[in-house]
Design a protein around this motif. Structure first.
Motif, PDB file in Angstrom:
ATOM      1  N   ARG A 181       3.214   2.513  -7.162  1.00 25.00           N
ATOM      2  CA  ARG A 181       3.982   2.064  -8.326  1.00 25.00           C
ATOM      3  C   ARG A 181       4.858   0.915  -7.866  1.00 25.00           C
ATOM      4  O   ARG A 181       5.729   1.080  -6.999  1.00 25.00           O
ATOM      5  CB  ARG A 181       4.829   3.200  -8.901  1.00 25.00           C
ATOM      6  N   VAL A 237      13.915  -0.670  -8.894  1.00 24.22           N
ATOM      7  CA  VAL A 237      13.259   0.303  -8.012  1.00 24.22           C
ATOM      8  C   VAL A 237      13.983   1.643  -8.072  1.00 24.22           C
ATOM      9  O   VAL A 237      13.358   2.704  -8.214  1.00 24.22           O
ATOM     10  CB  VAL A 237      13.211  -0.222  -6.563  1.00 24.22           C
ATOM     11  N   LEU A 238      15.294   1.607  -7.971  1.00 24.22           N
ATOM     12  CA  LEU A 238      16.068   2.846  -7.979  1.00 24.22           C
ATOM     13  C   LEU A 238      16.006   3.526  -9.349  1.00 24.22           C
ATOM     14  O   LEU A 238      15.974   4.758  -9.439  1.00 24.22           O
ATOM     15  CB  LEU A 238      17.517   2.551  -7.589  1.00 24.22           C
ATOM     16  N   GLU A 239      15.964   2.728 -10.404  1.00 27.80           N
ATOM     17  CA  GLU A 239      15.881   3.289 -11.754  1.00 27.80           C
ATOM     18  C   GLU A 239      14.549   3.992 -12.000  1.00 27.80           C
ATOM     19  O   GLU A 239      14.487   5.049 -12.634  1.00 27.80           O
ATOM     20  CB  GLU A 239      16.068   2.169 -12.783  1.00 27.80           C
ATOM     21  N   THR A 240      13.467   3.411 -11.487  1.00 24.54           N
ATOM     22  CA  THR A 240      12.120   3.897 -11.818  1.00 24.54           C
ATOM     23  C   THR A 240      11.499   4.766 -10.733  1.00 24.54           C
ATOM     24  O   THR A 240      10.456   5.394 -10.961  1.00 24.54           O
ATOM     25  CB  THR A 240      11.179   2.717 -12.075  1.00 24.54           C
ATOM     26  N   GLY A 241      12.094   4.803  -9.545  1.00 23.26           N
ATOM     27  CA  GLY A 241      11.485   5.535  -8.437  1.00 23.26           C
ATOM     28  C   GLY A 241      10.210   4.894  -7.935  1.00 23.26           C
ATOM     29  O   GLY A 241       9.317   5.584  -7.411  1.00 23.26           O
ATOM     30  N   ASP A 243       7.570   2.645  -5.622  1.00 25.71           N
ATOM     31  CA  ASP A 243       7.314   2.621  -4.179  1.00 25.71           C
ATOM     32  C   ASP A 243       7.890   1.371  -3.520  1.00 25.71           C
ATOM     33  O   ASP A 243       8.248   1.407  -2.337  1.00 25.71           O
ATOM     34  CB  ASP A 243       5.805   2.694  -3.915  1.00 25.71           C
ATOM     35  N   PRO A 262      11.648   1.356  -1.310  1.00 20.63           N
ATOM     36  CA  PRO A 262      11.949   2.426  -2.264  1.00 20.63           C
ATOM     37  C   PRO A 262      13.400   2.892  -2.206  1.00 20.63           C
ATOM     38  O   PRO A 262      13.880   3.546  -3.136  1.00 20.63           O
ATOM     39  CB  PRO A 262      10.993   3.554  -1.850  1.00 20.63           C
ATOM     40  N   ASP A 263      14.095   2.560  -1.127  1.00 17.53           N
ATOM     41  CA  ASP A 263      15.513   2.890  -1.006  1.00 17.53           C
ATOM     42  C   ASP A 263      16.407   1.839  -1.634  1.00 17.53           C
ATOM     43  O   ASP A 263      17.638   1.922  -1.552  1.00 17.53           O
ATOM     44  CB  ASP A 263      15.887   3.075   0.470  1.00 17.53           C
ATOM     45  N   SER A 372       5.997   4.884   3.675  1.00 21.36           N
ATOM     46  CA  SER A 372       6.502   3.889   2.734  1.00 21.36           C
ATOM     47  C   SER A 372       6.759   2.579   3.476  1.00 21.36           C
ATOM     48  O   SER A 372       6.794   2.541   4.716  1.00 21.36           O
ATOM     49  CB  SER A 372       7.802   4.373   2.094  1.00 21.36           C
TER      50      SER A 372
END
Length: 495
Positions: A181, A237-241, A243, A262-263, A372
Motif C-alpha cells: 500500500r 502514511v501515518l493516517e492510512t497505515g 507501507d 511506514p513510521d 519494511s
C-alpha cells in the motif's frame, strides 16, 4: 507598470545557460522570441555535432510550457530540424523516446524543480546523456553570439503512443507478489499523469496524494526534497497505515523520487541509494557505483558493499555530471542526494527516472517480503546527517567564494589546524570542497549549479553533537567570506 510581453523584442539572459540546464525566469529573463532564438541555436548545434537533424521535444504541465515549447519548435524548424513532438511529458519519458524512436537529440521544456515563473530546457545529443558545461557553453556562444544558422528542411511530427510505450517499458516485467500500500504524492504536477498508473500496473495499492493535475500547484511546489512535501507524505502514511510513500517532483521533471517509511520518517535519497546498492551488489559481482559529493560517507565504509567487492566513486553533483560518469565508468548505478537515481543497463537505460526508481524500490521490498523499507534503512550503519542548507551567495560571486574557501581549507590541513576538534585527513575538490575528518566524518561546501546559493552538508558517524560542532566549524569558515548571507532554513540533525 505595463506587464512584460512574452513576444516583445528578443530577451535572453546569459545567466540562464547554467552548468547542465538552461533555465530562466519567464518572461523577465527570456521571452518567446528569445526561446525561438534558443531553438535556432540548438538546431545549429545539432548540425555542427554531425548527428541526424531530428530531435524529440516534450513539455511539462506548467501553464505556459506548451507555449514555450511552440516557440522552441519554431526555432528548431527554422534551423532545419525535424521535430518529433511527444506532447505532455516528464523528462524521463522524453529520454525514453530517444531510444524508442532511435533519435539522438532531445529537448525537454521544463523548469526542473524551480517554482512557477521559471522555464527552461534540458538538452542532450547522445543518449542517455544530457548537456554538460562544455556543451552548454558552446550553445550559449551560438545563441548570444547570434551564430544560429537557418536552414530548409525543418518540420514537425506529432508522435502518439509514447506514453503507453514508456509505461510498458517500466512495468511489463514486474508483478509484485507482495501487496504493498503506497502513498503516491505528485503535488498536482506532471508526474500525476504517470506515477499512480505505474504503481497500479505492477500490483500496488495506490493511495493518491494530490495527484490531480493543476498547474497552479495549489498545495505546494512538488519537490520531494522540501520538508513541506515530505511532511505531507509523512502525515498521509501515518493516517492510512501505508507501507511507504513515494513522492515525485511532478512540477515538470519526474526524475527525482523521495521516500517516507511506514513510521512516517523520511529516508534521505542517499540512504535509499545505499539500500539499492546493497541489493545490486549481491546481484552484480564487483559492482561499481557513482555517488555525488553531497551523499553519505557510508558508501565508502559499508560492510555489505565491501563484502560484495563493490566500489564507490564520489563525483560532481548534477544529473548531467552523474549520468556522464556512470556512462564513462560502466557503473551499474549512480545516486545523488537530491533524489536523482541513474540506473544503468540491465536495470535501466542510464538516465534518471523517478518512475523506474519507484518500481525498483517496490521490487526490492518484494524480494525482502518480511521487511519494511524502514527495517532495511535501520540495517544500515548509523550516521548523523543533515539536510542540505543553502546560504545565499550571488551567482556572480559564488565560484570565487568557493575558490577562496578551498584555499583556506588547504591551509588548515597543511598547518594542522583542527576542524571541529578533528584533523582534516583529505580534501576532495571535484565539486567545491568535501573534507574528510579523522573519525570518518565529513563536511561539504560547494556552489549551487542552479540558484544564487552555496550548499553545505555535514555528516558524522559518532553523534549528533559531533555533527553540530562540524556544522558550526563550517559555518564559521564560510562566514569569513563577506559575500555569504543567511541560511535558507535552520540546522537540523537527522539519524
Amino acid at each position: 507598470m505595463r506587464p512584460i510581453s512574452p513576444w516583445s523584442a528578443q530577451r535572453i539572459a546569459a545567466s540562464g545557460f547554467r552548468e547542465y540546464d538552461a533555465c530562466w525566469r519567464y518572461p523577465e529573463e527570456i521571452n518567446l522570441s528569445g526561446i525561438t532564438r534558443l531553438g535556432i541555436g540548438i538546431g545549429t548545434q545539432i548540425h555542427a555535432a554531425g548527428i541526424a537533424p531530428q530531435i524529440v521535444v516534450g513539455h511539462d504541465y506548467r501553464a505556459y510550457s506548451a507555449q514555450v515549447k511552440s516557440a522552441l519548435v519554431a526555432g528548431l524548424v527554422q534551423a532545419g530540424i525535424s521535430v518529433h513532438d511527444i506532447g505532455l511529458s516528464v523528462s524521463p519519458m522524453a529520454y525514453f523516446t530517444q531510444f524508442h524512436l532511435d533519435i539522438a537529440a532531445v529537448a525537454m521544456v521544463t523548469a526542473s524543480h524551480n517554482p512557477n515563473g521559471w522555464t527552461g530546457v534540458k538538452i542532450g545529443f547522445e543518449r542517455p546523456l544530457t548537456h554538460g558545461p562544455d556543451q552548454m557553453a558552446a550553445l550559449r556562444d551560438i545563441v548570444l553570439g547570434d551564430a544560429g544558422i537557418q536552414r530548409s528542411g525543418g518540420r514537425v511530427i506529432s508522435v502518439t503512443g509514447v506514453r503507453d510505450a514508456y509505461l510498458d517499458d517500466l512495468c511489463r516485467t514486474v508483478k509484485l507478489s507482495r501487496k504493498l500500500r503506497i502513498v503516491c504524492a505528485t503535488g498536482n504536477g506532471t508526474a500525476g499523469y504517470f506515477a499512480p498508473e505505474i504503481l497500479r500496473r505492477i500490483g500496488a495499492e495506490v493511495i493518491p496524494l494530490h495527484c490531480e493535475l493543476d498547474h497552479s500547484f495549489p498545495n505546494y511546489n512538488p519537490n520531494p526534497e522540501t520538508l513541506e512535501m515530505l511532511n505531507d507524505m509523512s502525515a498521509k502514511v501515518l493516517e492510512t497505515g501505508a507501507d511507504l510513500a513515494l513522492g515525485f517532483d511532478g512540477d515538470g521533471d519526474g526524475d527525482r523520487c523521495g521516500v517516507v517509511g511506514p513510521d512516517g520518517q523520511e529516508i534521505f535519497a542517499d540512504k535509499v541509494g545505499l539500500i539499492l546498492a546493497r541489493d545490486y551488489s549481491r546481484q552484480f559481482p564487483d559492482a561499481k557505483f557513482v555517488v555525488d559529493v553531497k551523499s553519505t560517507g557510508l558508501f565508502a565504509t559499508d560492510p555489505v558493499l565491501s563484502r560484495n567487492h563493490a566500489t564507490t566513486e564520489y563525483w560532481r553533483t548534477g544529473h548531467s555530471h552523474m549520468k556522464r560518469r556512470v556512462f564513462e565508468t560502466g557503473a551499474i548505478a549512480g545516486f545523488e542526494k537530491s533524489g536523482h537515481f541513474i540506473l544503468a543497463p540491465p536495470i535501466g537505460k542510464g538516465y534518471d527516472c523517478a518512475m523506474r526508481v519507484a518500481v525498483e524500490i517496490c521490487r526490492i521490498l518484494d524480494r525482502h517480503a518480511t521487511q519494511s523499507i524502514a527495517q532495511l534503512r535501520d540495517e544500515l550503519p548509523k550516521s548523523f546527517a543533515m539536510p542540505a542548507l543553502s546560504p545565499y551567495c550571488a551567482d556572480t560571486e559564488k565560484y570565487q567564494v568557493i575558490d577562496s574557501l578551498v584555499d583556506k581549507l588547504h591551509q588548515m590541513r597543511t598547518s594542522g589546524t583542527p576542524f571541529a576538534n578533528h584533523s582534516i585527513n583529505d580534501i576532495l575538490t571535484i565539486n567545491g570542497a568535501r573534507i574528510t575528518l579523522d573519525n570518518g566524518a565529513w563536511a561539504l561546501v560547494r556552489a549551487s549549479s542552479n540558484t544564487p546559493n552555496l550548499v553545505v552538508v555535514c555528516e558524522s558517524p559518532d553523534s549528533s553533537s559531533d555533527l553540530l560542532h562540524i556544522f558550526w566549524a563550517m559555518q564559521a569558515l564560510i562566514h569569513t567570506e563577506p559575500a555569504v548571507g543567511a541560511y535558507d532554513r535552520p540546522f537540523k540533525a537527522v539519524v
